[in-house]
Design an enzyme around this catalytic site. Structure first.
Site, mmCIF file in Angstrom:
data_model
loop_
_atom_site.group_PDB
_atom_site.id
_atom_site.type_symbol
_atom_site.label_atom_id
_atom_site.label_comp_id
_atom_site.label_asym_id
_atom_site.label_seq_id
_atom_site.Cartn_x
_atom_site.Cartn_y
_atom_site.Cartn_z
ATOM 1 N N CYS A 181 -2.282 6.579 3.862
ATOM 2 C CA CYS A 181 -2.421 7.743 4.739
ATOM 3 C C CYS A 181 -2.657 7.214 6.151
ATOM 4 O O CYS A 181 -2.859 6.035 6.345
ATOM 5 C CB CYS A 181 -3.628 8.574 4.304
ATOM 6 S SG CYS A 181 -3.541 9.063 2.604
ATOM 7 N N ARG A 223 3.078 6.422 7.625
ATOM 8 C CA ARG A 223 2.153 5.982 6.564
ATOM 9 C C ARG A 223 1.985 7.039 5.486
ATOM 10 O O ARG A 223 1.434 6.761 4.415
ATOM 11 C CB ARG A 223 0.782 5.643 7.158
ATOM 12 C CG ARG A 223 0.783 4.562 8.227
ATOM 13 C CD ARG A 223 -0.593 4.379 8.782
ATOM 14 N NE ARG A 223 -1.521 3.953 7.752
ATOM 15 C CZ ARG A 223 -1.681 2.692 7.380
ATOM 16 N NH1 ARG A 223 -0.971 1.755 7.970
ATOM 17 N NH2 ARG A 223 -2.517 2.362 6.424
ATOM 18 N N TRP A 282 -0.569 10.908 2.249
ATOM 19 C CA TRP A 282 0.361 10.591 1.170
ATOM 20 C C TRP A 282 -0.456 10.825 -0.096
ATOM 21 O O TRP A 282 -1.404 10.090 -0.384
ATOM 22 C CB TRP A 282 0.841 9.138 1.245
ATOM 23 C CG TRP A 282 1.884 8.826 0.219
ATOM 24 C CD1 TRP A 282 3.233 9.045 0.314
ATOM 25 C CD2 TRP A 282 1.675 8.274 -1.085
ATOM 26 N NE1 TRP A 282 3.864 8.661 -0.833
ATOM 27 C CE2 TRP A 282 2.940 8.182 -1.728
ATOM 28 C CE3 TRP A 282 0.570 7.850 -1.786
ATOM 29 C CZ2 TRP A 282 3.114 7.679 -3.011
ATOM 30 C CZ3 TRP A 282 0.718 7.346 -3.069
ATOM 31 C CH2 TRP A 282 1.991 7.279 -3.663
ATOM 32 N N ASN A 290 -8.522 7.283 3.300
ATOM 33 C CA ASN A 290 -7.300 6.588 2.869
ATOM 34 C C ASN A 290 -7.741 5.635 1.767
ATOM 35 O O ASN A 290 -8.610 4.802 1.976
ATOM 36 C CB ASN A 290 -6.689 5.819 4.045
ATOM 37 C CG ASN A 290 -5.433 5.063 3.630
ATOM 38 O OD1 ASN A 290 -4.860 5.333 2.577
ATOM 39 N ND2 ASN A 290 -5.019 4.114 4.437
ATOM 40 N N LYS A 342 17.576 -0.337 -0.691
ATOM 41 C CA LYS A 342 17.815 0.401 0.565
ATOM 42 C C LYS A 342 18.469 1.741 0.262
ATOM 43 O O LYS A 342 18.074 2.783 0.745
ATOM 44 C CB LYS A 342 18.721 -0.417 1.502
ATOM 45 C CG LYS A 342 18.069 -1.570 2.205
ATOM 46 C CD LYS A 342 17.053 -1.235 3.263
ATOM 47 C CE LYS A 342 15.625 -1.098 2.857
ATOM 48 N NZ LYS A 342 14.890 -2.113 2.187
HETATM 49 C C1 AGP Z 1 11.104 -1.514 1.405
HETATM 50 O O1 AGP Z 1 12.183 -0.879 2.059
HETATM 51 C C2 AGP Z 1 10.052 -0.535 0.939
HETATM 52 N N1 AGP Z 1 9.601 0.296 1.966
HETATM 53 C C3 AGP Z 1 8.948 -1.199 0.150
HETATM 54 O O2 AGP Z 1 9.550 -1.697 -1.014
HETATM 55 C C4 AGP Z 1 8.168 -2.352 0.826
HETATM 56 O O3 AGP Z 1 8.999 -3.476 0.995
HETATM 57 C C5 AGP Z 1 7.013 -2.753 -0.102
HETATM 58 O O4 AGP Z 1 6.155 -1.642 -0.238
HETATM 59 C C6 AGP Z 1 6.222 -3.958 0.393
HETATM 60 O O5 AGP Z 1 5.644 -3.659 1.643
HETATM 61 P P1 AGP Z 1 4.990 -4.876 2.479
HETATM 62 O O6 AGP Z 1 6.097 -5.822 2.827
HETATM 63 O O7 AGP Z 1 4.386 -4.208 3.678
HETATM 64 O O8 AGP Z 1 3.958 -5.531 1.606
#
Ligand code: AGP
Length: 610
Positions: A2, A27, A74, A100, A487
């Site tokens: 959040c 977030r 969230w 959060n 993606k």
């Molecule tokens: C990737 O496009 C996603 N948003 C998600 O998988 C992200 O890579 C994953 O949550 C890890 O986040 P971080 O690299 O901030 O640890």
């Protein structure tokens, strides 16, 4: 995941809070709310939906106050609606907080509070926390002590900001497992989940650590631990510029960040290439090079896109350093009782530096004596601060929920770490210089691919109604197949799977027909002919094929329906190039479907809960 923003000072906090929430909306964005204190009276306004809904409501019914706390949510406990939106309050409405994280023992606490006469209006764990604090206020404790006593009863994670109209000169904040940063102004102070919400007002920040509580006044702040020890906190200068977190002339952050990659990739290796020595210079690993080079094993832990980067790193490190390398999902690693020794080097990759699973996995590896390194993008993030040594990727703030420039910068840094270590083992000067030379050419090659944006947009239009996709690659490009699939699915909601191309015949090929498009990543490398065979297997079954192919390949167009050409480089760096068209393909399909690519449904940028 959040976003929290707070303000205490002499200005009207409300516009500052709304602007801050908008900068943190990546977030979490299923509901938003704020609480203010003016003339010793507390007012709460909250709405389901995005921050713009809250802003509209405040335009219709303006309010003003020198103290305010806001939150964009969230949902973890309780559906995303207005009643569950933060802030949550006690029954008198004098006390309110935003949170959060996750209160893991909220059921036990709630039952105890209900036994003592407390009633609840929401399904959230956060409401339990505010009523637990209230129960200590009823014992005549002042606010920061009531917060401290309550948090000592809590199991789980939190970043909280608390306001109380009987103590209107302060905001009490506390952190454990979810990020919280103070912004130090002149006669005013700020609170936020990350610096992006602060840099429009101040560049002076204070990072709270787990187990710390701060009492924030408009002209000072006092910090203590949850065990009531007074502590002195250092004020840091942040260098993120406002334009780095604005969309500029782009329609979406995601497109801006894709287009930034020639620049962000260059920043990732700027000042780190040693041509003469055919090696790299990584200040954050200084003094650790030998220990890493002597590792019996390298373990890479991460989540999502960062995990995909780790898979590419595995190929790099094993090919050039000869050190056995494994890649683990952080969430699996921490609960698997892994075999870790002091001879291991563990690399934790995280763009946000706040991913709960990755942070917990790092602490587990550290506890068992391994050398823990962080590869992060956000300076001062929890994983960066928890690591013994590490390397920042310097990709600049990444706001789009779908990670793009962070991925390519992670690959650059993994290549730099590989060369640094390999040149202390078996990599020759000449081969090291070849890699360095190729690294230096990458930004120009990315720019060349980005010029195909309109061509890729045209191809994307033919797949807007696709229901499924297969992504296939071999060797270094197998992780890129996984990344391309992620993606697409996370921003277009089209189901997509990444697979090693050779695995097609072990099952997935049963899926192939004219309605199942496949993307093949097939640069002209040592496994090119094998991937061509896989393409022919799919073509024989009427599958539609998009190929990410070398620009000099004069065969591929006879075999596939669409080809997107990329320049060539050495195998270990090819994933940096082949990932770019897949980012654009996913982006244009999602935009073509009219979806919000920067804030996809159900997602958030930083997963700070398990
Ligand atoms: C990737 O496009 C996603 N948003 C998600 O998988 C992200 O890579 C994953 O949550 C890890 O986040 P971080 O690299 O901030 O640890």
């Amino acid at each position: 995941m959040c976003g929290i923003v707070g303000y205490i000072g002499n200005k009207n906090s409300v516009p500052i809070l709304i602007e801050g929430l908008k900068r943190l909306e990546y977030r979490g964005y299923d509901s938003a709310g704020l609480g203010i204190i003016a003339d010793n009276k507390c007012t709460i306004v909250k709405r389901k939906g995005k921050v713009s809904e809250l802003e509209l409501s405040l335009k219709e019914h303006p309010i003003s106050a020198p103290l305010g706390i806001a939150h964009t949510r969230w949902a973890t406990h309780g559906e995303p609606n207005q009643i569950n939106a933060h802030p949550h309050t006690n029954s008198s409405g004098k006390l309110f907080l935003v949170h959060n994280g996750i209160i893991e023992n909220y059921n036990v606490l709630k039952t105890e509070l209900q036994r003592n006469g407390y009633e609840f209006y929401s399904e959230t764990d956060t409401e339990v926390l505010v009523k637990l604090i209230d129960s200590f206020l009823q014992k005549k404790l002042e606010l920061s002590e009531a917060v401290r006593y309550a948090l000592n009863e809590v199991k789980g994670t939190y970043g909280i900001a608390v306001g109380y109209s009987d103590e209107p000169d302060k905001i009490v904040v506390a952190k454990k497992g979810s990020p919280l940063v103070l912004g130090v102004g002149d006669g005013e102070n700020f609170i936020a989940s990350d610096v992006n919400a602060l840099i429009a007002h101040t560049s002076r920040v204070v990072y709270l650590e787990d187990g710390e509580i701060a009492v924030v006044y408009k002209d000072r702040f006092e910090a203590k631990t949850i065990e009531d020890e007074q502590i002195k906190k250092e004020i840091h200068e942040v260098t993120v510029a406002l334009e780095e977190i604005s969309k500029g002339e782009f329609p979406h952050f995601m497109l801006k960040e894709i287009m930034e990659q020639p620049h962000s990739v260059k920043n990732s290796f700027r000042g780190r290439l040693l041509f003469e020595e055919g090696s790299s210079k990584l200040g954050g690993l200084q003094g650790y090079e030998e220990r890493i080079a002597r590792s019996k094993r390298i373990l890479i832990c991460a989540c999502g896109t960062s995990w995909h980067a780790g898979l590419v790193g595995e190929y790099m490190l094993e090919q050039y350093t000869g050190i056995p390398t494994e890649v683990e999902y952080a969430s699996e690693f921490r609960y698997r009782n892994p075999i870790i020794t002091t001879d291991d080097t563990c690399i934790f990759i995280s763009q946000s530096g706040e991913t709960a699973d990755t942070l917990a996995a790092m602490k587990e590896a550290k506890r068992r004596g391994a050398l823990v390194l962080g590869v992060c993008n956000v300076v001062g993030s929890s994983i960066a601060r928890e690591s013994e040594a590490g390397v920042y990727i310097h990709a600049g703030p990444e706001i789009g929920v779908a990670s793009t420039k962070a991925f390519t910068s992670q690959l650059i840094v993994l290549a730099l770490i590989t060369i640094l270590i390999a040149r202390r083992r078996h990599l020759s000067l000449i081969d090291g210089q070849t890699i360095i030379r190729e690294l230096d050419l990458i930004p120009g090659k990315i720019a060349e691919i980005l010029e195909k944006n309109e061509e890729i947009k045209t191809i994307a239009q033919d797949f807007i109604n696709a229901k499924n996709f297969l992504y296939l690659g071999r060797g270094y490009n197998f992780p890129v197949a996984l990344e391309g699939a992620l993606k697409l699915k996370e921003i277009s909601y089209i189901h997509a799977e990444g697979y090693p191309a050779a695995e097609m015949k072990h099952g997935p090929i049963a899926l192939i027909d004219e309605n199942m498009p496949s993307v093949f990543i097939t640069p002209m490398d040592s496994v090119y002919d094998k991937v061509i065979s896989n393409i022919e297997e799919v073509k024989a079954r009427k599958g539609k094929i998009i190929a990410i192919a070398s620009k000099h390949d004069d065969k591929i167009d006879n075999l596939v329906d669409y080809s997107i050409r990329v320049p060539e480089t050495i195998r270990m760096l090819m994933p940096i190039l082949t990932a770019i068209p897949l980012q654009l393909l996913a982006y244009h399909i999602a935009v073509g479907k009219g979806l919000n690519v920067d804030q996809p449904r159900n997602l958030a940028k930083s997963v700070t809960v398990e």
